[in-house]
Design a protein around this motif. Structure first.
Motif, mmCIF file in Angstrom:
data_model
loop_
_atom_site.group_PDB
_atom_site.id
_atom_site.type_symbol
_atom_site.label_atom_id
_atom_site.label_comp_id
_atom_site.label_asym_id
_atom_site.label_seq_id
_atom_site.Cartn_x
_atom_site.Cartn_y
_atom_site.Cartn_z
ATOM 1 N N SER A 194 0.885 -1.194 -0.066
ATOM 2 C CA SER A 194 -0.002 -0.005 0.151
ATOM 3 C C SER A 194 0.988 1.151 -0.061
ATOM 4 O O SER A 194 2.038 1.192 0.145
ATOM 5 C CB SER A 194 -0.724 -0.019 1.148
ATOM 6 O OG SER A 194 -0.229 -0.051 2.517
ATOM 7 N N CYS A 195 0.140 2.343 -0.081
ATOM 8 C CA CYS A 195 0.915 3.663 0.035
ATOM 9 C C CYS A 195 0.169 4.546 0.769
ATOM 10 O O CYS A 195 -0.970 4.458 1.080
ATOM 11 C CB CYS A 195 1.106 4.124 -1.443
ATOM 12 S SG CYS A 195 -0.299 4.707 -2.189
ATOM 13 N N PRO A 196 0.712 5.763 1.374
ATOM 14 C CA PRO A 196 -0.135 6.983 1.855
ATOM 15 C C PRO A 196 -0.919 7.640 1.027
ATOM 16 O O PRO A 196 -0.799 7.508 -0.402
ATOM 17 C CB PRO A 196 1.161 7.777 2.459
ATOM 18 C CG PRO A 196 2.401 7.087 2.490
ATOM 19 C CD PRO A 196 2.115 6.196 1.230
ATOM 20 N N ALA A 197 -2.064 8.114 1.633
ATOM 21 C CA ALA A 197 -2.845 8.761 0.517
ATOM 22 C C ALA A 197 -2.096 10.348 0.162
ATOM 23 O O ALA A 197 -1.440 10.427 0.979
ATOM 24 C CB ALA A 197 -4.300 9.155 1.373
ATOM 25 N N PRO A 198 -2.543 10.857 -0.997
ATOM 26 C CA PRO A 198 -1.853 11.894 -1.284
ATOM 27 C C PRO A 198 -1.810 12.967 -0.394
ATOM 28 O O PRO A 198 -0.448 13.692 -0.109
ATOM 29 C CB PRO A 198 -2.560 12.456 -2.613
ATOM 30 C CG PRO A 198 -3.222 11.214 -3.156
ATOM 31 C CD PRO A 198 -3.486 10.172 -1.793
ATOM 32 N N GLU A 199 -2.890 13.207 0.450
ATOM 33 C CA GLU A 199 -2.796 14.105 1.450
ATOM 34 C C GLU A 199 -1.912 13.875 2.826
ATOM 35 O O GLU A 199 -1.821 14.665 3.667
ATOM 36 C CB GLU A 199 -4.359 14.506 2.009
ATOM 37 C CG GLU A 199 -5.107 13.439 2.399
ATOM 38 C CD GLU A 199 -5.808 12.463 1.326
ATOM 39 O OE1 GLU A 199 -7.086 12.171 1.686
ATOM 40 O OE2 GLU A 199 -5.246 12.335 0.285
#
Length: 521
Positions: A194-199
């Motif tokens: 997974s990855c962090p949300a853009p915000e």
């Protein structure tokens, strides 16, 4: 069983059966992936992120300090959550394998579906099903594998956690008003896929994390060689401590949890707005823990607490449930299914190994610590064949001790830890004569459990994914199933001038070939 234990159980059961007779509760399971116990504010006051929505569930409900999984790998643990069974009982040991049909029929979803619940699964279900089995759910938008980091939803690109939030809203809108529901929301965060949300990306830029006290070469040297040189070491060097700096990984890891925290807050708002909050029981947990550099390890798969231990929170808003409680008793992933069934007023099938947590949730006459479990067995058989193998293990953990058995033929080692004096599991006391009596007793206890719960694991090296360290291999079949890997192995056999028999049965030669071929057979 003690009289007061019986009375406590009867009182709790009566209280909840009365509630069930009035109105069956809605059930909501929020499941994260690869989340350690100490990565929420409610578990660690020094947590680098704020998690007020998840903390609220714990502060208003029950915070369990000793939540564990019985198998620390996502696919198997998720099968255990769904079925209430140990790995050897639900018989799903590998990725990309089907949950046996008879086991699927006795999963909590199917039992609740038959009992009149509107059931749903969203996100990383983690268990392979047949298409016709997926249709058995009232609402299904899930997948067996990791799934994408971003989803396309009505022309909009959404982060996975945001998509799960929106899909939860769809589920709640689809659920009939006169029918109770049971939904499991499966986040892939903070798993490495997974990855962090853009915000949230770069939220922790500049934050410096202290190294774990056991993240040292000295502690790593104490580990058995087959653990030290396993896939956990590869993950430590190439992911967690890449370039000798653990900070980028940890910043990214915590930033991903922020997206889950935001999603949980919005889902709780949805329940309030739809008038469902007062009758919806929420369970929050993870499928397993993860190492943060302890003993130079990163990943799960081990018998150590960093891998087995998870956050575990239950919030039941109804009047008879405990509120604002902290509970130190052992609760397990296999307890989720029987708990959901009993909350729904449904009979728990004998095939489930877990225990209903209803006596711990009830505020009528909660059980004391001595009336609850003081130990549990764990097992881990999955070892797909990547660049390094994952050593298989089993054992038993009590409130104060841990017995470990590494079960691969070339390993066959034991460990013993006195958790009361050594909670970080840094001193293996298996050969300490002062602990011989305690070691022998715990070993006998585990062996008795294993006799009653025989392993159903078997090697299937010709399937879609080979399994490392198979005791026997038909090389012609292997060549058909894994042609590219076969050629790599054959090239190394020719390079070192050894026979196929040596490459199979001489552990030193086999280790050398696997290392150079980049594939563990």
């Amino acid at each position: 069983m003690k009289i007061r234990t019986v009375l406590s159980i009867l009182a709790a059961t009566f209280a909840f059966s009365c509630m069930a007779a009035q109105k069956r509760p809605n059930l909501l399971v929020l499941l994260t992936d690869d989340q350690r116990l100490d990565t929420l504010g409610v578990y660690d006051k020094n947590c680098p992120i704020q998690t007020p929505n998840i903390d609220r569930l714990a502060n208003e409900g029950i915070l369990f300090n000793n939540g564990f999984v019985t198998t620390p790998i996502c696919c198997v643990s998720r099968a255990s959550i769904l079925t209430g069974r140990y790995e050897s009982n639900h018989r799903m040991h590998q990725f990309q394998t089907l949950l046996p049909a008879d086991v699927f029929e006795q999963s909590y979803n199917m039992i609740l579906e038959e009992a009149g619940y509107f059931t749903g699964q969203l996100g990383k279900y983690g268990v392979l099903l047949e298409p016709e089995q997926e249709k058995r759910f009232s609402f299904w938008d899930a997948q067996e594998g990791q799934g994408p980091k971003f989803r396309n939803y009505k022309g909009k690109k959404m982060h996975d956690a945001e998509w799960l939030t929106v899909k939860t809203g769809e589920f709640l809108d689809a659920a009939p008003k006169d029918q109770p529901f049971c939904l499991q929301v499966n986040y892939k965060e903070p798993h490495g896929s997974s990855c962090p949300a853009p915000e949230d990306d770069d939220l922790l830029n500049g934050h410096v994390f202290d190294r774990h006290p056991t993240d040292t070469p000295e502690q790593a040297a104490r580990m058995n060689e087959f653990v030290r040189n396993s896939f956990l070491d590869v993950c430590y060097r190439q992911e967690f401590n890449k370039g000798g700096d653990h900070n980028p990984f940890l910043r990214n890891y915590y930033e991903k949890i922020v997206s889950v925290e935001r999603s949980v807050g919005k889902i709780l708002e949805m329940l309030e707005q739809r008038g469902l909050a007062e009758n919806t029981v929420v369970v929050f947990l993870s499928d397993h823990g993860v190492h943060f550099g302890e003993k130079h390890l990163y990943g799960k798969w081990t018998p150590y607490d960093a891998s087995l231990r998870i956050p575990f929170i239950i919030f039941d808003p109804r009047p008879q449930a405990r509120k604002k409680a902290v509970d130190d008793r052992m609760v397990l992933n296999i307890d989720v299914a029987p708990t959901l069934l009993e909350l729904a007023g449904v009979e728990i099938p004998d095939c489930m190994d877990g225990k209903s947590l209803l006596p711990l949730i009830s505020d009528s006459r909660p059980l004391s610590s001595e009336d609850w479990r003081s130990r549990f067995a764990y097992e881990h058989f999955c070892s797909p064949a990547p660049v390094k193998y994952i050593p298989r293990n089993e054992g038993i953990r009590t409130t104060t001790e841990k017995y470990v058995h590494w079960i691969d033929p070339q390993c066959d080692k034991e460990e013993f830890y006195d958790l009361a004096s050594d909670p970080e599991e840094t001193r293996n006391l298996i050969d300490n004569p002062e602990y011989k009596t305690r070691v022998d007793a715990l070993r006998r206890e585990f062996n008795a459990w294993r006799k009653d719960n025989p392993s159903t694991y078997f090697f299937d090296v010709y399937g879609r994914r080979g399994q490392a360290l198979a005791p026997e291999i038909d090389w012609e079949q292997f060549k058909q199933a894994h042609p590219a890997e076969y050629e790599k192995i054959a090239a190394q056999i020719e390079r070192f001038g050894v026979t196929w028999e040596q490459a199979m049965n001489d552990w030193e030669i086999r280790y050398k070939i696997c290392s150079h071929a980049g594939y563990w057979y």
